[in-house]
Scaffold this active site. Structure first.
Site, PDB file in Angstrom:
ATOM      1  N   ASP A  18       0.795  -1.232   0.000  1.00  0.00           N
ATOM      2  CA  ASP A  18       0.000   0.000   0.000  1.00  0.00           C
ATOM      3  C   ASP A  18       0.827   1.281   0.000  1.00  0.00           C
ATOM      4  O   ASP A  18       0.380   2.324   0.437  1.00  0.00           O
ATOM      5  CB  ASP A  18      -0.905  -0.002   1.240  1.00  0.00           C
ATOM      6  CG  ASP A  18      -0.110  -0.213   2.523  1.00  0.00           C
ATOM      7  OD1 ASP A  18       1.116   0.004   2.501  1.00  0.00           O
ATOM      8  OD2 ASP A  18      -0.711  -0.587   3.542  1.00  0.00           O
ATOM      9  N   GLU A  61      -0.957  -8.898  -1.348  1.00  0.00           N
ATOM     10  CA  GLU A  61      -1.526  -8.292  -0.133  1.00  0.00           C
ATOM     11  C   GLU A  61      -2.684  -7.360  -0.489  1.00  0.00           C
ATOM     12  O   GLU A  61      -2.747  -6.198  -0.085  1.00  0.00           O
ATOM     13  CB  GLU A  61      -0.455  -7.547   0.691  1.00  0.00           C
ATOM     14  CG  GLU A  61      -0.885  -7.279   2.127  1.00  0.00           C
ATOM     15  CD  GLU A  61       0.161  -6.536   2.935  1.00  0.00           C
ATOM     16  OE1 GLU A  61       0.991  -7.190   3.571  1.00  0.00           O
ATOM     17  OE2 GLU A  61       0.151  -5.282   2.920  1.00  0.00           O
ATOM     18  N   GLU A  63      -2.155   5.244   2.972  1.00  0.00           N
ATOM     19  CA  GLU A  63      -2.148   3.834   2.564  1.00  0.00           C
ATOM     20  C   GLU A  63      -3.529   3.297   2.215  1.00  0.00           C
ATOM     21  O   GLU A  63      -3.670   2.487   1.289  1.00  0.00           O
ATOM     22  CB  GLU A  63      -1.507   2.969   3.655  1.00  0.00           C
ATOM     23  CG  GLU A  63       0.002   3.148   3.792  1.00  0.00           C
ATOM     24  CD  GLU A  63       0.426   4.328   4.641  1.00  0.00           C
ATOM     25  OE1 GLU A  63      -0.466   5.083   5.118  1.00  0.00           O
ATOM     26  OE2 GLU A  63       1.634   4.525   4.854  1.00  0.00           O
ATOM     27  N   HIS A 105       5.686   5.104  13.003  1.00  0.00           N
ATOM     28  CA  HIS A 105       6.057   5.920  11.842  1.00  0.00           C
ATOM     29  C   HIS A 105       4.875   6.420  11.018  1.00  0.00           C
ATOM     30  O   HIS A 105       5.077   7.043   9.982  1.00  0.00           O
ATOM     31  CB  HIS A 105       6.993   5.122  10.921  1.00  0.00           C
ATOM     32  CG  HIS A 105       6.298   3.978  10.220  1.00  0.00           C
ATOM     33  ND1 HIS A 105       6.099   2.777  10.808  1.00  0.00           N
ATOM     34  CD2 HIS A 105       5.761   3.892   8.996  1.00  0.00           C
ATOM     35  CE1 HIS A 105       5.469   1.968   9.965  1.00  0.00           C
ATOM     36  NE2 HIS A 105       5.241   2.630   8.849  1.00  0.00           N
ATOM     37  N   ARG A 147       2.049   8.377   9.190  1.00  0.00           N
ATOM     38  CA  ARG A 147       1.861   9.808   8.930  1.00  0.00           C
ATOM     39  C   ARG A 147       0.633  10.401   9.604  1.00  0.00           C
ATOM     40  O   ARG A 147       0.649  11.554  10.023  1.00  0.00           O
ATOM     41  CB  ARG A 147       1.695  10.040   7.417  1.00  0.00           C
ATOM     42  CG  ARG A 147       2.992  10.110   6.681  1.00  0.00           C
ATOM     43  CD  ARG A 147       2.772  10.011   5.193  1.00  0.00           C
ATOM     44  NE  ARG A 147       4.036   9.696   4.562  1.00  0.00           N
ATOM     45  CZ  ARG A 147       4.834  10.607   4.012  1.00  0.00           C
ATOM     46  NH1 ARG A 147       4.488  11.858   3.962  1.00  0.00           N
ATOM     47  NH2 ARG A 147       5.978  10.239   3.494  1.00  0.00           N
ATOM     48  N   HIS A 167      12.576   4.975  13.252  1.00  0.00           N
ATOM     49  CA  HIS A 167      12.407   5.110  11.796  1.00  0.00           C
ATOM     50  C   HIS A 167      13.069   6.419  11.343  1.00  0.00           C
ATOM     51  O   HIS A 167      12.925   7.444  12.016  1.00  0.00           O
ATOM     52  CB  HIS A 167      10.899   5.140  11.505  1.00  0.00           C
ATOM     53  CG  HIS A 167      10.525   4.965  10.075  1.00  0.00           C
ATOM     54  ND1 HIS A 167      10.696   5.957   9.144  1.00  0.00           N
ATOM     55  CD2 HIS A 167       9.986   3.916   9.410  1.00  0.00           C
ATOM     56  CE1 HIS A 167      10.269   5.519   7.963  1.00  0.00           C
ATOM     57  NE2 HIS A 167       9.829   4.283   8.098  1.00  0.00           N
TER      58      HIS A 167
HETATM   59  C1  UD1 Z   1       6.663   4.563   3.938  1.00  0.00           C
HETATM   60  C2  UD1 Z   1       5.283   4.127   3.453  1.00  0.00           C
HETATM   61  C3  UD1 Z   1       4.540   3.399   4.563  1.00  0.00           C
HETATM   62  C4  UD1 Z   1       5.363   2.243   5.094  1.00  0.00           C
HETATM   63  C5  UD1 Z   1       6.732   2.737   5.499  1.00  0.00           C
HETATM   64  C6  UD1 Z   1       7.584   1.546   5.863  1.00  0.00           C
HETATM   65  C7  UD1 Z   1       4.173   5.570   1.803  1.00  0.00           C
HETATM   66  C8  UD1 Z   1       3.245   6.676   1.589  1.00  0.00           C
HETATM   67  N1  UD1 Z   1       4.473   5.305   3.086  1.00  0.00           N
HETATM   68  O1  UD1 Z   1       6.514   5.537   4.949  1.00  0.00           O
HETATM   69  O2  UD1 Z   1       3.320   2.888   4.052  1.00  0.00           O
HETATM   70  O3  UD1 Z   1       4.704   1.693   6.208  1.00  0.00           O
HETATM   71  O4  UD1 Z   1       7.355   3.432   4.414  1.00  0.00           O
HETATM   72  O5  UD1 Z   1       8.687   1.911   6.619  1.00  0.00           O
HETATM   73  O6  UD1 Z   1       4.608   4.946   0.873  1.00  0.00           O
HETATM   74  N2  UD1 Z   1      14.034   8.097   5.115  1.00  0.00           N
HETATM   75  C9  UD1 Z   1      15.405   7.975   5.140  1.00  0.00           C
HETATM   76  N3  UD1 Z   1      15.939   6.750   4.870  1.00  0.00           N
HETATM   77  C10 UD1 Z   1      15.188   5.672   4.566  1.00  0.00           C
HETATM   78  C11 UD1 Z   1      13.784   5.805   4.548  1.00  0.00           C
HETATM   79  C12 UD1 Z   1      13.227   7.024   4.818  1.00  0.00           C
HETATM   80  O7  UD1 Z   1      16.113   8.919   5.412  1.00  0.00           O
HETATM   81  O8  UD1 Z   1      15.742   4.604   4.330  1.00  0.00           O
HETATM   82  C13 UD1 Z   1      13.440   9.415   5.403  1.00  0.00           C
HETATM   83  C14 UD1 Z   1      13.571  10.377   4.207  1.00  0.00           C
HETATM   84  O9  UD1 Z   1      13.762  11.672   4.684  1.00  0.00           O
HETATM   85  C15 UD1 Z   1      12.205  10.237   3.536  1.00  0.00           C
HETATM   86  C16 UD1 Z   1      11.327  10.105   4.772  1.00  0.00           C
HETATM   87  O10 UD1 Z   1      12.056   9.260   5.650  1.00  0.00           O
HETATM   88  O11 UD1 Z   1      11.912  11.363   2.737  1.00  0.00           O
HETATM   89  C17 UD1 Z   1       9.951   9.561   4.555  1.00  0.00           C
HETATM   90  O12 UD1 Z   1       9.995   8.357   3.772  1.00  0.00           O
HETATM   91  P1  UD1 Z   1       8.651   7.934   2.958  1.00  0.00           P
HETATM   92  O13 UD1 Z   1       8.933   6.707   2.174  1.00  0.00           O
HETATM   93  O14 UD1 Z   1       8.122   9.116   2.253  1.00  0.00           O
HETATM   94  O15 UD1 Z   1       7.590   7.596   4.091  1.00  0.00           O
HETATM   95  P2  UD1 Z   1       7.639   6.624   5.311  1.00  0.00           P
HETATM   96  O16 UD1 Z   1       7.145   7.420   6.439  1.00  0.00           O
HETATM   97  O17 UD1 Z   1       8.952   5.954   5.425  1.00  0.00           O
HETATM   98  N1  UDP Z   2      11.406  -4.278  11.056  1.00  0.00           N
HETATM   99  C1  UDP Z   2      12.783  -4.553  11.057  1.00  0.00           C
HETATM  100  N2  UDP Z   2      13.622  -3.720  11.741  1.00  0.00           N
HETATM  101  C2  UDP Z   2      13.178  -2.648  12.442  1.00  0.00           C
HETATM  102  C3  UDP Z   2      11.774  -2.377  12.427  1.00  0.00           C
HETATM  103  C4  UDP Z   2      10.935  -3.194  11.720  1.00  0.00           C
HETATM  104  O1  UDP Z   2      13.214  -5.540  10.479  1.00  0.00           O
HETATM  105  O2  UDP Z   2      13.997  -1.949  13.037  1.00  0.00           O
HETATM  106  C5  UDP Z   2      10.517  -5.153  10.251  1.00  0.00           C
HETATM  107  C6  UDP Z   2       9.324  -5.745  10.994  1.00  0.00           C
HETATM  108  O3  UDP Z   2       9.659  -7.001  11.561  1.00  0.00           O
HETATM  109  C7  UDP Z   2       8.297  -5.888   9.886  1.00  0.00           C
HETATM  110  C8  UDP Z   2       8.610  -4.724   8.963  1.00  0.00           C
HETATM  111  O4  UDP Z   2       9.927  -4.319   9.269  1.00  0.00           O
HETATM  112  O5  UDP Z   2       8.486  -7.075   9.146  1.00  0.00           O
HETATM  113  C9  UDP Z   2       7.635  -3.608   9.170  1.00  0.00           C
HETATM  114  O6  UDP Z   2       8.066  -2.474   8.489  1.00  0.00           O
HETATM  115  P1  UDP Z   2       7.454  -1.044   8.784  1.00  0.00           P
HETATM  116  O7  UDP Z   2       6.936  -0.989  10.188  1.00  0.00           O
HETATM  117  O8  UDP Z   2       8.494  -0.071   8.372  1.00  0.00           O
HETATM  118  O9  UDP Z   2       6.271  -0.927   7.739  1.00  0.00           O
HETATM  119  P2  UDP Z   2       4.729  -1.372   7.771  1.00  0.00           P
HETATM  120  O10 UDP Z   2       4.669  -2.838   8.001  1.00  0.00           O
HETATM  121  O11 UDP Z   2       4.051  -0.574   8.837  1.00  0.00           O
HETATM  122  O12 UDP Z   2       4.225  -0.978   6.417  1.00  0.00           O
END
Ligand code: UD1
Ligand code: UDP
Length: 385
Positions: free
Chosen positions: A111, A133, A147, A224, A226, A257
């Protein structure tokens, strides 16, 4: 865009249908990995593995641990990216790639913005999209944001829908998705968890932390989402801080995160406190070990709700709703809701009489039996005939 290495000969390519698998975030990598491995094991399809790299630091350890070899890396992540930037960049890069590779099928998972980008790019090029999924719903278009909307739009755009559970199938039927296009497969996260669990001992930094906190009731936190930025997330962090501060036999481990909002809230509210450990995100082996060694998990993560039944670990879901009601129904998770007072009461209650926490044991995982990837690839084979 990184170039694809040309491992397959031209004649080999002509024989096999080509599937482009797209992922970009940590949970997508975890959940796509077993499907990619199963496709490769059978050698019936050619795969083009594409990472949008919506995430960078969070994603790479998972690409490594599952041995995923990327054909293309779209490298879209920037600091503080907006949802529209991710969508626009990913769709545009994919469009060029689809022209070049002409896959017969695109697979997306979940999602995220990457998921929706893949579905839009495929639809507009008239390439069928398979959605892993599919059918998870909260019923609230703004929660989780974005999402819930990403999932709904992806269901409209996709041709094949791999639903983890029968409840997910019902959700899709209610939205008039054709019965013939829905397949109940289980969630591939169970396959991934089974394949990684126990693969190696925890790393020494994690083992040190476990040793340092031995004998304490460990709370594990991840957050994490939003829709909870600003008020709800900060209030929850304050409640958790006050709980740990007041009880010397507890500690908190929070792999933070890297989303800038989460980082700053975590540092402001929880930084520099006794028995509160803000750590970098963990790789999958360490994270599973940490979950297994926790007294209670506090999380707004989707994936963690799906892993908890296999691990037999109690989860308080830091959200107002869940698209994974099966976790609550099987007894391992409870929904906290939006009020910080409720979280404080639930923490106190579980501390004083931890009968629920103690009663949560390993149950048959309602999200899958570890064979979801096999089912998905069986279906792909049938569809390709
Ligand atoms: C995203 C997904 C969310 C998912 C999550 C998993 C969308 C809209 N959201 O949220 O559904 O649950 O990932 O973790 O797709 N950043 C880093 N390094 C990284 C990753 C992120 O620095 O490896 C920082 C960056 O500044 C980036 C910000 O986090 O711009 C937000 O990342 P983004 O993918 O936009 O949203 P998430 O909150 O991570
Ligand atoms: N996870 C991980 N390391 C971490 C935090 C989460 O391996 O430090 C794994 C967790 O076991 C799960 C997945 O990441 O399988 C969940 O990812 P996240 O919470 O980022 O995204 P969501 O599932 O909410 O989309």
């Amino acid at each position: 865009m990184a170039e694809k290495s040309n491992e397959n000969s031209d004649s080999d390519k002509q024989k096999r249908a080509k599937i482009l698998v797209l992922f970009g975030t940590r949970p997508e990598a975890i959940k796509c990995a077993p499907v990619i491995q199963e496709i490769n094991r059978r050698e019936l399809f050619e795969t083009v593995i594409v990472s949008s790299s919506q995430h960078r630091d969070l994603l790479l350890p998972f690409v490594d641990i599952f041995g995923l070899s990327l054909d293309y890396d779209l490298r879209v992540m920037t600091a503080n990216q907006t949802l529209n930037q991710i969508l626009a960049k990913t769709i545009s890069e994919l469009d060029t790639l689809l022209d070049k590779e002409s896959p017969q099928l695109i697979m997306v998972q979940g999602d995220t913005s990457t998921t929706l980008s893949g579905a839009i790019a495929g639809f507009n090029r008239d390439i069928p999209v398979a959605h892993i999924e599919a059918g998870l719903r909260t019923g609230n278009l703004r929660s989780p944001f974005p999402e819930e909307m990403n999932r709904r739009l992806t269901s409209k755009l996709a041709t094949f829908h791999f639903a983890p559970t029968t409840q997910n199938r019902q959700n899709l039927l209610r939205e008039m998705v054709s019965e013939k296009e829905i397949f109940v497969t289980g969630n591939t996260i169970v396959d991934a968890l089974n394949s990684i669990r126990g693969k190696r001992e925890p790393s020494s930094p994690l083992q040190n932390l476990l040793d340092k906190t031995a004998g304490k009731k460990r709370l594990l936190l991840t957050t994490h989402r939003r829709e909870s930025f600003r008020k709800a997330m900060r209030e929850n962090l304050e409640v958790i801080r006050d709980f740990v501060k007041a009880r010397k036999d507890t500690c908190l481990v929070f792999p933070v995160h890297p989303n800038p909002y989460v980082l700053s809230a975590a540092n402001d509210i929880l930084g520099g406190l006794e028995r509160i450990f803000l750590i970098n995100p963990l790789d999958y082996i360490d994270f599973i070990a940490l979950m297994e060694n926790s007294w209670l998990i506090l999380s707004d993560s989707g994936g963690i709700q799906e892993e908890a039944p296999t691990l037999g670990k109690p989860v308080l879901i830091l959200r107002e709703n869940t698209e994974r009601p099966e976790a609550v129904q099987c007894g391992v998770a409870k929904l906290v809701g939006g009020k910080p007072g409720v979280l404080a009461a639930m923490l106190d209650h579980n501390y004083l009489a931890d009968s629920w926490v103690k009663s949560v044991g390993k149950v048959q995982n309602p999200f899958g039996d570890g064979k979801a990837s096999r089912r998905i690839v069986d279906i792909l084979e049938t569809l390709a005939k």
